[in-house]
Design an enzyme around this catalytic site. Structure first.
Site, PDB file in Angstrom:
ATOM      1  CG  MET A  57      11.644 -11.468   9.581  1.00 45.63           C
ATOM      2  SD  MET A  57      12.609 -12.059  10.986  1.00 45.63           S
ATOM      3  CE  MET A  57      13.950 -10.890  10.994  1.00 45.63           C
ATOM      4  CG  ASP A  59       5.059  -6.827  10.090  1.00 47.89           C
ATOM      5  OD1 ASP A  59       5.925  -6.239   9.430  1.00 47.89           O
ATOM      6  OD2 ASP A  59       3.850  -6.725   9.845  1.00 47.89           O
ATOM      7  CD  GLN A  75       3.487 -11.107   8.307  1.00 40.83           C
ATOM      8  OE1 GLN A  75       3.061 -10.531   7.317  1.00 40.83           O
ATOM      9  NE2 GLN A  75       2.831 -12.118   8.868  1.00 40.83           N
ATOM     10  CD1 TRP A  83       6.479  -8.202   2.815  1.00 42.45           C
ATOM     11  CD2 TRP A  83       5.374  -8.114   0.887  1.00 42.45           C
ATOM     12  NE1 TRP A  83       5.146  -8.360   3.100  1.00 42.45           N
ATOM     13  CE2 TRP A  83       4.443  -8.311   1.928  1.00 42.45           C
ATOM     14  CE3 TRP A  83       4.902  -8.040  -0.428  1.00 42.45           C
ATOM     15  CZ2 TRP A  83       3.067  -8.419   1.700  1.00 42.45           C
ATOM     16  CZ3 TRP A  83       3.532  -8.154  -0.656  1.00 42.45           C
ATOM     17  CH2 TRP A  83       2.634  -8.339   0.413  1.00 42.45           C
ATOM     18  NE  ARG A 187      -1.978  -3.694   6.283  1.00 42.97           N
ATOM     19  CZ  ARG A 187      -2.303  -2.790   5.363  1.00 42.97           C
ATOM     20  NH1 ARG A 187      -3.425  -2.896   4.675  1.00 42.97           N
ATOM     21  NH2 ARG A 187      -1.497  -1.759   5.113  1.00 42.97           N
ATOM     22  CG  ASP A 188      -1.579  -5.608  10.611  1.00 40.82           C
ATOM     23  OD1 ASP A 188      -1.552  -6.633   9.912  1.00 40.82           O
ATOM     24  OD2 ASP A 188      -1.062  -4.525  10.257  1.00 40.82           O
ATOM     25  CD  GLU A 242       1.037  -1.291   7.408  1.00 38.14           C
ATOM     26  OE1 GLU A 242       0.694  -1.896   6.384  1.00 38.14           O
ATOM     27  OE2 GLU A 242       2.212  -1.007   7.655  1.00 38.14           O
ATOM     28  CG  ASP A 276       0.808   1.611   5.016  1.00 39.15           C
ATOM     29  OD1 ASP A 276       1.930   1.124   4.844  1.00 39.15           O
ATOM     30  OD2 ASP A 276      -0.134   1.453   4.213  1.00 39.15           O
TER      31      ASP A 276
HETATM   32  N1  DQQ Z   1       3.125  -6.201   7.222  1.00 41.26           N
HETATM   33  C1  DQQ Z   1       2.139  -7.222   7.101  1.00 41.26           C
HETATM   34  C2  DQQ Z   1       0.823  -6.529   7.287  1.00 41.26           C
HETATM   35  C3  DQQ Z   1       1.194  -5.322   8.066  1.00 41.26           C
HETATM   36  C4  DQQ Z   1       2.497  -4.932   7.460  1.00 41.26           C
HETATM   37  C5  DQQ Z   1       2.280  -7.882   5.768  1.00 41.26           C
HETATM   38  C6  DQQ Z   1       3.328  -4.060   8.339  1.00 41.26           C
HETATM   39  O1  DQQ Z   1      -0.097  -7.350   7.979  1.00 41.26           O
HETATM   40  O2  DQQ Z   1       0.201  -4.336   7.979  1.00 41.26           O
HETATM   41  O3  DQQ Z   1       3.519  -8.526   5.659  1.00 41.26           O
HETATM   42  O4  DQQ Z   1       4.680  -4.124   8.036  1.00 41.26           O
END
Ligand code: DQQ
Length: 579
Positions: A57, A59, A75, A83, A187-188, A242, A276
Site C-alpha cells: 500500500m 498513498d 494506492q 509497488w 500528477r495527483d 507530488e 519527490d
Molecule cells: N504515489 C502515486 C503517485 C504519487 C506517488 C503512485 C506519491 O500518484 O505521485 O503510486 O507517493
C-alpha cells in the site's frame, strides 16, 4: 449554480451509462488477512493502524465522509508486497479505526490508466462525491506520448452509502500535460474548491526544471478544465511536487475545521507538497489571494518545500479532508517500511497509514499547525497503567508496568527543568536530525536526554528512544530537540535505523514538556508539546515483541527531571476484515 445543476444532471446520467469498470472478483486475499499473511508469525502488523489484508500500500486517496461512513481509498498492489499494478483499494468505517475492506474502487483498465490508477482526491458536487485521479499509461499504450493524465470517476449508485462501485467517465482523460510540462511529471489532482464566480478550482503537482509547481485549473462543470495563466504557487529548487493539498483553516486557531471552499479574512490557507526528491511532506501557512488565485506564504523562509514538515520521520503523500460529520479537518499519511524489500516480501505486506490526526492552526504561532490523534482512539482503551510524580536522576530507568507494551497510547508530562545548565548549541532545521543521533539517549548530557524507551526488551538491548534534549543558544533562548531514535530499535542489522528529529523553541515561562506516543508493534508515532512536532518511526524489534515489549522512563542528563504524570493505555486490537 446553473452550471453546477447541469453538472449534477450529467453525473446522474453518467452514473447510469453502461460504462462500468471491470472489477476484479473479490477474493479472500483481497478482503481479509490473506492465508499467506495469517500463516506467518506477524510481530510487526499493526493492531490499530490501518493496513490492507496483504500486499503493498502507499498513498491515502480521497478520504471523505458520506452517508454515515468514512471512506478511505489507498494506492494498493493486489499482487505483491512491492509497488506496482497500482489500483485504488477501498475501505469504510464509522470511526476511522474499525475499517472494512470493500472491492477495489478503481483499477487499470483503460488506455489512459493502463499501467496504474495513481493518486487523487474526492470532491463533493452538490453533495455527491466524485474522484479525480492520475492515470498512468506507458508510452506504448498512450496517445500523443502522454504518460500521466488526469481522469474522473463517479459512483454508480449514490444511494449506496458504501459507494461500492465506481465508473470512469467517457470524457477521460480530462487533462493531459500542458505545454512545457513533461508528461511524466504531471500528477495527483487535489480536492476541488469552488470560487465566488461559481467556478471550480483544483491543482495538479508538477515540475519545470527543478522548480516544484502547483498547476491551477478552473472549470464550470468539473469535467472541462482550463489551465490558469499562472500556477497557484511554485518554489524554485524543490523538485517535483507530488500529492499537493490546499485547504483553509480558521485564523482564530479554533480546532474546528472548515470546508475546502471557504475563503475570507477569518481564514488562513495551508499548502502541502510532497517532495519527490526527499520523500518528505512540507507545508506552509499563508494567504490565498482569491483575486488572482495565488498563495502567499506568511513567512517566505518557511515556504512550501523549504520550511516546516508535517512529520520528521516516515510520513509521505498525505492528504487532508474536511469531516463535516464532526466539523474537523483530518490528516492521513502513508507510513512506509524501514525494512529491506526481501523482508516485506517475506511477511507479505508493506506499509500502513498513520493514525488519523486532526489539524488546526497553532494559537501561539500562526505560521505552524498542530496535529493530534482523533479522539475516537479512546474507544480502544483497555487497561490504564500510570506512573505518579517522581524525580528522575541521571541513570536508572523506571519501568512502566504493562501487559502488552507493543500496543499502547502513552502520554507523559515532565516539569520544565532548570534551563541554566543547558548545553550551548545552535540548532536549526538541517542540524536537528544529526544532533538527535549525536545526543542519543544512551549518552549522558546536561538537560536531558530525558523521555521514554518504547518497544524495549527487558535488558534494553532493543529500545526505541523518544526524548527531549534541551539546548541554549547562549543568548537567553532555548530549544528542545525532539528525537525518535531508532539506532537501537532492533538487533537485526537490516532495517534503516536513522535517528529522526526536529526542535521546538522553549520559553522560560512554560511549565511542562509533554510527549504523546502511539506504539503499535512496528510503528511509533510521537506528538511532542501538544502536536507542535510529530515524528513517525518504523522499527522491527526481535526480542521486544508483543507481551515482551516494555516501556521505561529515563533521564540521562545531570540536571534532575521531575516526571509529573504518565499514563499508558493498553489498546484493543482492531480486526480489519470484509464489510
Ligand atoms: N504515489 C502515486 C503517485 C504519487 C506517488 C503512485 C506519491 O500518484 O505521485 O503510486 O507517493
Amino acid at each position: 449554480m446553473v452550471a453546477l445543476a447541469l453538472l449534477m444532471l450529467g453525473v446522474a446520467e453518467l452514473g447510469s451509462a453502461s460504462h462500468h469498470v471491470r472489477f476484479l472478483a473479490p477474493s479472500g486475499s483481497q478482503l481479509s488477512a490473506s492465508a499467506a499473511v495469517a500463516a506467518l508469525p506477524q510481530p510487526y502488523r499493526a493492531s490499530f493502524h490501518f493496513q490492507p489484508p496483504d500486499n503493498w500500500m502507499n498513498d491515502p486517496n480521497g478520504p471523505m465522509f458520506y452517508k454515515g461512513y468514512y471512506h478511505l481509498f489507498y494506492q494498493w498492489n493486489p499482487y505483491a508486497a512491492v509497488w506496482g499494478n497500482i489500483t485504488w483499494g477501498h475501505a469504510v468505517s464509522t470511526d476511522m479505526i474499525r475499517w472494512h475492506i470493500l472491492d477495489l474502487a478503481l483499477l487499470p483498465d483503460q488506455w489512459y490508466d493502463q499501467y496504474g490508477c495513481w493518486s487523487g482526491s474526492a470532491t463533493f458536487l452538490n453533495g455527491k462525491p466524485v474522484l479525480l485521479y492520475t492515470g498512468w499509461s506507458n508510452v506504448s499504450f498512450s496517445r500523443d506520448n502522454q504518460v500521466q493524465m488526469q481522469a474522473m470517476a463517479i459512483a454508480v449508485n449514490y444511494s449506496d452509502p458504501l459507494l461500492r462501485q465506481w465508473t470512469k467517465i467517457p470524457q477521460n482523460p480530462i487533462l493531459t500535460a500542458p505545454d512545457g510540462i513533461n508528461s511524466t511529471k504531471f500528477r495527483d489532482p487535489t480536492t476541488g474548491w469552488l470560487g465566488k464566480d461559481d467556478k471550480w478550482r483544483m491543482i495538479v503537482g508538477a515540475k519545470r526544471k527543478h522548480r516544484g509547481l502547483a498547476i491551477l485549473y478552473r472549470s464550470s462543470d468539473f469535467v472541462q478544465w482550463e489551465k490558469a495563466k499562472h500556477p497557484l504557487h511554485s518554489v524554485a529548487r524543490t523538485g517535483m511536487w507530488e500529492c499537493p493539498d490546499f485547504y483553509p483553516m480558521l485564523a482564530s486557531a479554533s480546532r474546528n475545521g472548515i470546508d475546502t471552499s471557504v475563503t475570507g479574512p477569518h481564514v488562513k490557507h495551508v499548502l502541502k507538497v510532497s517532495l519527490d526528491d526527499t520523500k518528505h511532506d512540507y507545508y506552509a501557512v499563508g494567504t490565498y489571494v482569491t483575486g488572482n488565485d495565488s498563495f502567499i506564504p506568511t513567512n517566505a523562509k518557511l515556504d512550501a518545500g523549504l520550511g516546516l514538515r508535517y512529520d520528521y520521520g516516515k510520513y509521505y503523500a498525505s492528504k487532508t479532508f474536511f469531516d463535516d460529520n464532526k466539523g474537523r479537518r483530518i490528516l492521513l499519511g502513508w507510513v512506509n517500511e524501514s525494512s529491506i524489500e526481501s523482508a516485506d516480501i517475506a511477511k507479505n505486506w508493506s506499509s500502513m497509514q498513520g493514525f488519523p490526526r486532526i489539524v488546526w492552526l497553532d494559537a501561539e504561532n500562526s505560521e505552524r499547525i498542530l496535529q493530534w490523534p482523533i479522539d475516537e482512539i479512546k474507544s480502544l482503551y483497555k487497561q490504564k497503567n500510570t506512573l505518579e510524580s517522581m524525580r528522575l536522576d541521571i541513570g536508572p530507568v523506571v519501568k512502566v508496568k504493562t501487559t502488552n507494551g507493543a500496543q499502547l497510547d502513552i502520554e507523559v508530562d515532565f516539569a520544565l527543568p532548570e534551563l541554566k545548565q543547558a548545553e550551548k548549541l545552535e540548532v536549526n532545521a538541517s542540524s536537528a536530525q544529526q544532533l538527535c543521533s549525536e545526543r542519543a539517549s544512551s549518552r549522558s548530557g546536561l538537560v536531558g536526554p530525558f523521555g521514554l524507551l518504547v518497544l524495549a526488551s527487558e535488558d534494553q538491548s532493543e529500545q526505541t528512544a523518544v526524548f527531549f534534549y534541551i539546548v541554549s543558544d547562549g543568548r537567553g533562548s532555548w530549544n528542545a530537540l525532539v528525537c525518535s531514535d531508532q539506532s537501537r530499535s532492533s538487533l537485526s542489522t537490516d532495517p534503516d535505523k536513522t535517528a529522526y528529529g526536529s526542535f521546538i523553541p522553549v520559553f522560560g515561562n512554560e511549565t511542562t514538556m509533554s510527549l504523546r506516543v502511539l506504539v503499535d508493534h512496528s510503528i511509533v508515532e510521537t506528538f511532542a508539546q501538544g502536536g507542535k512536532v510529530c515524528i513517525t518511526s518504523r522499527v522491527y524489534p526481535t526480542k521486544a515483541i508483543n507481551e515482551e515489549a516494555q516501556v521505561y522512563v529515563f533521564n540521562n542528563g545531570s540536571v534532575p527531571i521531575q516526571l509529573k504524570k504518565l499514563t499508558a493505555w493498553e489498546m484493543e486490537t482492531v480486526d480489519i476484515g470484509p464489510f
